[in-house]
Motif scaffolding. Structure first.
Motif, mmCIF file in Angstrom:
data_model
loop_
_atom_site.group_PDB
_atom_site.id
_atom_site.type_symbol
_atom_site.label_atom_id
_atom_site.label_comp_id
_atom_site.label_asym_id
_atom_site.label_seq_id
_atom_site.Cartn_x
_atom_site.Cartn_y
_atom_site.Cartn_z
ATOM 1 N N TRP A 10 -4.905 12.387 9.748
ATOM 2 C CA TRP A 10 -4.123 11.589 10.654
ATOM 3 C C TRP A 10 -3.105 12.612 11.627
ATOM 4 O O TRP A 10 -2.570 12.091 12.569
ATOM 5 C CB TRP A 10 -3.208 10.469 10.295
ATOM 6 N N TYR A 61 2.410 8.975 9.122
ATOM 7 C CA TYR A 61 2.129 8.312 10.402
ATOM 8 C C TYR A 61 3.153 7.205 10.562
ATOM 9 O O TYR A 61 3.790 6.571 9.247
ATOM 10 C CB TYR A 61 0.793 7.465 10.191
ATOM 11 N N ASP A 63 4.386 4.011 13.346
ATOM 12 C CA ASP A 63 3.913 3.056 14.326
ATOM 13 C C ASP A 63 5.241 2.276 14.725
ATOM 14 O O ASP A 63 5.667 1.455 14.018
ATOM 15 C CB ASP A 63 2.741 2.032 14.001
ATOM 16 N N PHE A 70 3.827 5.325 6.916
ATOM 17 C CA PHE A 70 3.015 5.664 5.762
ATOM 18 C C PHE A 70 3.750 6.892 5.486
ATOM 19 O O PHE A 70 3.982 7.947 6.023
ATOM 20 C CB PHE A 70 1.631 6.193 6.263
ATOM 21 N N GLU A 72 3.666 9.852 2.220
ATOM 22 C CA GLU A 72 2.838 10.312 1.031
ATOM 23 C C GLU A 72 3.856 10.957 0.147
ATOM 24 O O GLU A 72 4.487 11.861 0.671
ATOM 25 C CB GLU A 72 1.794 11.228 1.529
ATOM 26 N N TRP A 169 -7.967 4.516 1.642
ATOM 27 C CA TRP A 169 -7.388 4.717 2.972
ATOM 28 C C TRP A 169 -7.613 6.003 3.940
ATOM 29 O O TRP A 169 -7.346 5.877 5.048
ATOM 30 C CB TRP A 169 -5.789 4.669 2.843
ATOM 31 N N ARG A 170 -8.049 6.997 3.081
ATOM 32 C CA ARG A 170 -8.292 8.244 3.921
ATOM 33 C C ARG A 170 -9.330 8.224 5.097
ATOM 34 O O ARG A 170 -9.084 9.141 5.865
ATOM 35 C CB ARG A 170 -8.526 9.226 3.231
ATOM 36 N N HIS A 173 -8.523 4.257 10.402
ATOM 37 C CA HIS A 173 -7.408 4.641 11.256
ATOM 38 C C HIS A 173 -6.077 4.050 10.617
ATOM 39 O O HIS A 173 -6.349 3.036 9.657
ATOM 40 C CB HIS A 173 -7.641 4.066 12.464
ATOM 41 N N PRO A 174 -5.002 4.625 10.530
ATOM 42 C CA PRO A 174 -3.741 4.020 9.833
ATOM 43 C C PRO A 174 -3.769 2.785 10.252
ATOM 44 O O PRO A 174 -2.971 1.605 9.455
ATOM 45 C CB PRO A 174 -2.741 4.901 10.478
ATOM 46 N N LYS A 175 -4.016 2.242 11.503
ATOM 47 C CA LYS A 175 -3.516 0.910 11.911
ATOM 48 C C LYS A 175 -4.481 -0.087 11.107
ATOM 49 O O LYS A 175 -4.066 -1.238 11.020
ATOM 50 C CB LYS A 175 -3.724 0.513 13.501
ATOM 51 N N VAL A 177 -5.653 0.179 8.091
ATOM 52 C CA VAL A 177 -5.174 0.326 6.673
ATOM 53 C C VAL A 177 -3.953 -0.459 6.805
ATOM 54 O O VAL A 177 -3.769 -1.360 5.908
ATOM 55 C CB VAL A 177 -5.097 1.833 6.407
ATOM 56 N N PHE A 178 -3.176 -0.339 7.603
ATOM 57 C CA PHE A 178 -1.758 -0.972 7.731
ATOM 58 C C PHE A 178 -2.138 -2.692 7.681
ATOM 59 O O PHE A 178 -1.658 -3.336 7.165
ATOM 60 C CB PHE A 178 -0.855 -0.680 8.885
#
Length: 191
Positions: A10, A61, A63, A70, A72, A169-170, A173-175, A177-178
Motif C-alpha cells: 500500500w 495506511y 484514512d 492500519f 502492522e 488483506w494483502r 485496497h485498504p478501504k 479491507v476496512f
C-alpha cells in the motif's frame, strides 16, 4: 528476524513519514543499516521505532476522512518490562486520535509474543474511551497471543478472534479491507 519486512503493497497509497499528521512524519528509516534490534536480534530497518525495546510497528495506511488506520506490529508486546501499551498509547495512538482516527486495525502476524498484567488495564481502558464511537480490531494474531490477551481481559477492549483471525488483506485496497472489518466489528458490537 532481520528478513521480516513490513508490508509494502500500500506504499503507493500512503507513507507515514510523508504525512504531516502522522506521528512518524519526517521519520527516516535506513535503507542499508540495521539500526534496531529486539533483544540480541537485529531487525529489518524499515520497521518504525516507537521507543520500546521490543515492539516496533509500521503505519500502513490512514484514512482521516473515515477515521481509520492500519498498524502492522512486529516483535514482542511487553507491558510487564517495557510498558509498551503506555508507549504505544502516548506516542502513537494519541497523536492519531487527535487527528480524527477512531478505528484502529492492528495487524499481528509478525507479533511474536505478548505479556501484560492487571496493572496495565487502565491504558487499554483509556484508549477505548478516547475512541468514542470507534474501536480497536486485531487481525491475524497468533493463538497464544489471543489466549494471553483473553486471560488478562484485554479482549474487553479489542475486537479479536473469529473471522478477524484469518482475514486475507494483502491483495485488496485498504478501504475494501476496512469495509469488511467494519462490518464484522459492527455485527459483534451490536450482538
Amino acid at each position: 528476524m532481520h528478513t521480516i519486512e513490513p508490508y509494502y503493497g500500500w506504499r503507493n497509497l500512503y507513507v507515514a513519514s510523508e504525512d504531516s499528521r502522522s506521528p512518524f512524519f519526517g521519520y527516516q528509516n535506513s535503507e542499508v543499516s540495521f539500526t534496531d534490534q529486539i533483544y540480541n536480534f537485529v531487525i529489518h530497518p524499515q520497521w518504525d521505532n516507537i521507543g520500546s525495546e521490543s515492539l516496533f510497528l509500521k503505519v500502513l495506511y490512514v484514512d482521516y476522512a473515515n477515521g481509520f488506520a492500519f498498524l502492522e506490529l512486529f516483535g514482542e508486546w511487553n507491558d510487564l518490562i517495557n510498558n509498551d501499551i503506555q508507549t504505544l498509547k502516548r506516542d502513537v495512538v494519541e497523536v492519531m486520535v487527535g487527528e480524527g482516527v477512531n478505528k484502529f486495525i492492528l495487524i499481528g502476524e509478525n507479533l511474536l509474543n505478548f505479556h501484560t498484567g492487571q496493572d496495565y488495564e487502565d491504558y487499554y481502558d483509556e484508549w477505548q474511551e478516547d475512541l468514542e464511537e470507534g474501536w480497536i480490531a486485531v487481525l491475524n494474531m497468533r493463538e497464544h497471543i489471543l489466549d494471553e490477551m483473553s486471560r488478562y481481559g484485554v479482549d474487553h477492549y479489542l475486537v479479536m478472534g473469529g473471522k478477524l483471525n484469518d482475514l486475507s488483506w494483502r491483495t485488496r485496497h485498504p478501504k475494501q479491507v476496512f469495509k469488511q472489518i467494519d462490518e464484522l466489528v459492527t455485527k459483534r458490537l451490536d450482538w
